[in-house]
Design a protein around this motif. Structure first.
Motif, PDB file in Angstrom:
ATOM      1  N   LEU A  48       0.829  -1.316   0.007  1.00 27.29           N
ATOM      2  CA  LEU A  48      -0.104  -0.060  -0.112  1.00 27.29           C
ATOM      3  C   LEU A  48       0.827   1.216   0.057  1.00 27.29           C
ATOM      4  N   LEU A  49       1.918   0.985   0.801  1.00 25.17           N
ATOM      5  CA  LEU A  49       2.984   2.290   0.770  1.00 25.17           C
ATOM      6  C   LEU A  49       4.317   1.616   0.873  1.00 25.17           C
ATOM      7  N   SER A  50       5.340   2.127   0.200  1.00 29.12           N
ATOM      8  CA  SER A  50       6.671   1.652   0.382  1.00 29.12           C
ATOM      9  C   SER A  50       7.829   2.797   0.324  1.00 29.12           C
ATOM     10  N   ALA A  51       8.969   2.646   0.733  1.00 27.63           N
ATOM     11  CA  ALA A  51       9.925   3.460   0.397  1.00 27.63           C
ATOM     12  C   ALA A  51       9.570   5.041   0.848  1.00 27.63           C
ATOM     13  N   ALA A  52      10.061   5.870   0.154  1.00 26.38           N
ATOM     14  CA  ALA A  52       9.553   7.257   0.513  1.00 26.38           C
ATOM     15  C   ALA A  52       8.231   7.664   0.672  1.00 26.38           C
ATOM     16  N   ALA A  53       7.327   6.911   0.235  1.00 26.35           N
ATOM     17  CA  ALA A  53       5.764   7.032   0.514  1.00 26.35           C
ATOM     18  C   ALA A  53       5.563   6.767   1.988  1.00 26.35           C
ATOM     19  N   LEU A  54       6.217   5.735   2.593  1.00 27.50           N
ATOM     20  CA  LEU A  54       5.884   5.454   3.851  1.00 27.50           C
ATOM     21  C   LEU A  54       6.570   6.350   4.810  1.00 27.50           C
ATOM     22  N   GLN A  55       5.795   7.105   5.660  1.00 28.51           N
ATOM     23  CA  GLN A  55       6.246   7.913   6.549  1.00 28.51           C
ATOM     24  C   GLN A  55       5.638   7.594   7.849  1.00 28.51           C
ATOM     25  N   ALA A  56       6.389   8.102   8.884  1.00 26.01           N
ATOM     26  CA  ALA A  56       5.913   7.914  10.238  1.00 26.01           C
ATOM     27  C   ALA A  56       4.625   8.769  10.228  1.00 26.01           C
ATOM     28  N   GLY A  57       3.630   8.419  11.140  1.00 19.76           N
ATOM     29  CA  GLY A  57       2.332   9.104  11.387  1.00 19.76           C
ATOM     30  C   GLY A  57       1.171   8.246  11.559  1.00 19.76           C
ATOM     31  N   ARG A  58      -0.004   8.804  11.838  1.00 21.28           N
ATOM     32  CA  ARG A  58      -1.343   8.160  11.670  1.00 21.28           C
ATOM     33  C   ARG A  58      -2.061   7.868  10.563  1.00 21.28           C
ATOM     34  N   TYR A  59      -2.583   6.609  10.235  1.00 22.44           N
ATOM     35  CA  TYR A  59      -3.277   6.208   9.155  1.00 22.44           C
ATOM     36  C   TYR A  59      -4.613   5.650   9.688  1.00 22.44           C
ATOM     37  N   ARG A  60      -5.296   5.497   8.384  1.00 29.67           N
ATOM     38  CA  ARG A  60      -6.576   4.847   8.637  1.00 29.67           C
ATOM     39  C   ARG A  60      -6.804   3.954   7.224  1.00 29.67           C
ATOM     40  N   LEU A  61      -7.029   2.704   7.557  1.00 31.06           N
ATOM     41  CA  LEU A  61      -7.634   1.674   6.377  1.00 31.06           C
ATOM     42  C   LEU A  61      -9.153   1.644   6.657  1.00 31.06           C
ATOM     43  N   VAL A  62      -9.939   1.768   5.499  1.00 31.26           N
ATOM     44  CA  VAL A  62     -11.347   1.582   5.365  1.00 31.26           C
ATOM     45  C   VAL A  62     -11.622   0.635   4.371  1.00 31.26           C
ATOM     46  N   GLY A  73     -23.640 -12.258  -2.106  1.00 31.10           N
ATOM     47  CA  GLY A  73     -24.668 -12.825  -2.172  1.00 31.10           C
ATOM     48  C   GLY A  73     -25.444 -12.991  -0.680  1.00 31.10           C
ATOM     49  N   VAL A  74     -24.715 -12.291   0.134  1.00 32.48           N
ATOM     50  CA  VAL A  74     -25.223 -12.474   1.608  1.00 32.48           C
ATOM     51  C   VAL A  74     -26.355 -11.329   1.797  1.00 32.48           C
ATOM     52  N   ALA A  75     -27.339 -11.793   2.124  1.00 32.48           N
ATOM     53  CA  ALA A  75     -28.575 -10.943   2.849  1.00 32.48           C
ATOM     54  C   ALA A  75     -28.451 -10.271   4.084  1.00 32.48           C
ATOM     55  N   LEU A  76     -28.060  -8.963   3.919  1.00 27.48           N
ATOM     56  CA  LEU A  76     -27.790  -8.327   5.188  1.00 27.48           C
ATOM     57  C   LEU A  76     -28.929  -7.199   5.631  1.00 27.48           C
ATOM     58  N   PRO A  77     -29.062  -7.117   6.998  1.00 28.95           N
ATOM     59  CA  PRO A  77     -30.366  -6.176   7.162  1.00 28.95           C
ATOM     60  C   PRO A  77     -29.874  -4.752   6.603  1.00 28.95           C
ATOM     61  N   GLU A  78     -30.733  -3.584   6.770  1.00 32.31           N
ATOM     62  CA  GLU A  78     -30.590  -2.544   6.446  1.00 32.31           C
ATOM     63  C   GLU A  78     -30.877  -1.611   7.600  1.00 32.31           C
ATOM     64  N   PRO A  79     -30.074  -0.856   8.482  1.00 32.85           N
ATOM     65  CA  PRO A  79     -28.541  -0.788   7.883  1.00 32.85           C
ATOM     66  C   PRO A  79     -27.789  -2.208   8.491  1.00 32.85           C
ATOM     67  N   PRO A  80     -27.083  -2.453   7.776  1.00 30.66           N
ATOM     68  CA  PRO A  80     -25.952  -3.682   8.041  1.00 30.66           C
ATOM     69  C   PRO A  80     -25.175  -3.435   9.295  1.00 30.66           C
ATOM     70  N   PHE A  81     -24.949  -4.710  10.100  1.00 32.18           N
ATOM     71  CA  PHE A  81     -24.608  -4.621  11.609  1.00 32.18           C
ATOM     72  C   PHE A  81     -22.932  -3.732  11.382  1.00 32.18           C
ATOM     73  N   LEU A  82     -22.190  -4.267  10.174  1.00 36.29           N
ATOM     74  CA  LEU A  82     -20.963  -3.587   9.811  1.00 36.29           C
ATOM     75  C   LEU A  82     -21.115  -3.078   8.461  1.00 36.29           C
ATOM     76  N   GLY A  83     -20.840  -1.878   8.374  1.00 36.93           N
ATOM     77  CA  GLY A  83     -20.892  -1.216   6.848  1.00 36.93           C
ATOM     78  C   GLY A  83     -19.388  -1.198   6.440  1.00 36.93           C
ATOM     79  N   ASP A  84     -18.845  -0.265   6.991  1.00 37.28           N
ATOM     80  CA  ASP A  84     -17.134   0.098   6.470  1.00 37.28           C
ATOM     81  C   ASP A  84     -16.741  -0.416   7.903  1.00 37.28           C
ATOM     82  N   VAL A  85     -15.523  -1.111   7.884  1.00 39.83           N
ATOM     83  CA  VAL A  85     -14.589  -1.359   9.027  1.00 39.83           C
ATOM     84  C   VAL A  85     -13.436  -0.406   8.790  1.00 39.83           C
ATOM     85  N   VAL A  86     -13.140   0.418   9.907  1.00 39.56           N
ATOM     86  CA  VAL A  86     -12.309   1.555   9.967  1.00 39.56           C
ATOM     87  C   VAL A  86     -11.141   1.139  10.654  1.00 39.56           C
TER      88      VAL A  86
END
Length: 115
Positions: A48-62, A73-86
């Motif tokens: 996802l990042l390497s070399a000079a693009a990888l810098q110390a700091g805070r990040y978020r994967l969504v 094909g999974v039938a999820l309720p609306e709203p789903p229990f998990l939408g995006d995992v951050v």
């Protein structure tokens, strides 16, 4: 050389989460650094990042969990229990390898610093 990688496993079906959309953000940025779709092994095609693009700091994967399970094909309720995992995490050493795996179902998830 440091790098950041991820891997997602679909624990409901017992397989890699191929096709899941993922976005990587650096704290304070107004746009994602990367947006991608995971390959057949549930991984990005490269770091996802390497070399000079990888810098110390805070990040978020969504991870677009609900969209992935609906697409599988999974039938999820609306709203789903998990939408995006951050997952918010810090990178202290830009020369280190940081691996952020995600084990996920429509109702639960787990992560850790992998190797």
């Amino acid at each position: 050389m440091g790098q950041l990688t991820t891997h997602v496993l679909d624990t409901m079906h017992g397989r890699p989460a191929a096709g899941m959309a993922v976005a990587l953000w650096r704290q304070g940025d107004s746009a994602p650094l990367r947006e991608l779709v995971l390959n057949a092994d549930g991984r990005a095609d490269g770091p996802l990042l390497s070399a000079a693009a990888l810098q110390a700091g805070r990040y978020r994967l969504v991870f677009a969990v609900a969209d992935y399970f609906r697409g599988a094909g999974v039938a999820l309720p609306e709203p789903p229990f998990l939408g995006d995992v951050v997952i918010e995490f810090g990178l202290a050493d830009a020369a280190a390898h940081y691996h952020v795996p995600l084990l996920v179902s429509p109702w639960s998830y787990s992560t850790y610093r992998g190797s």
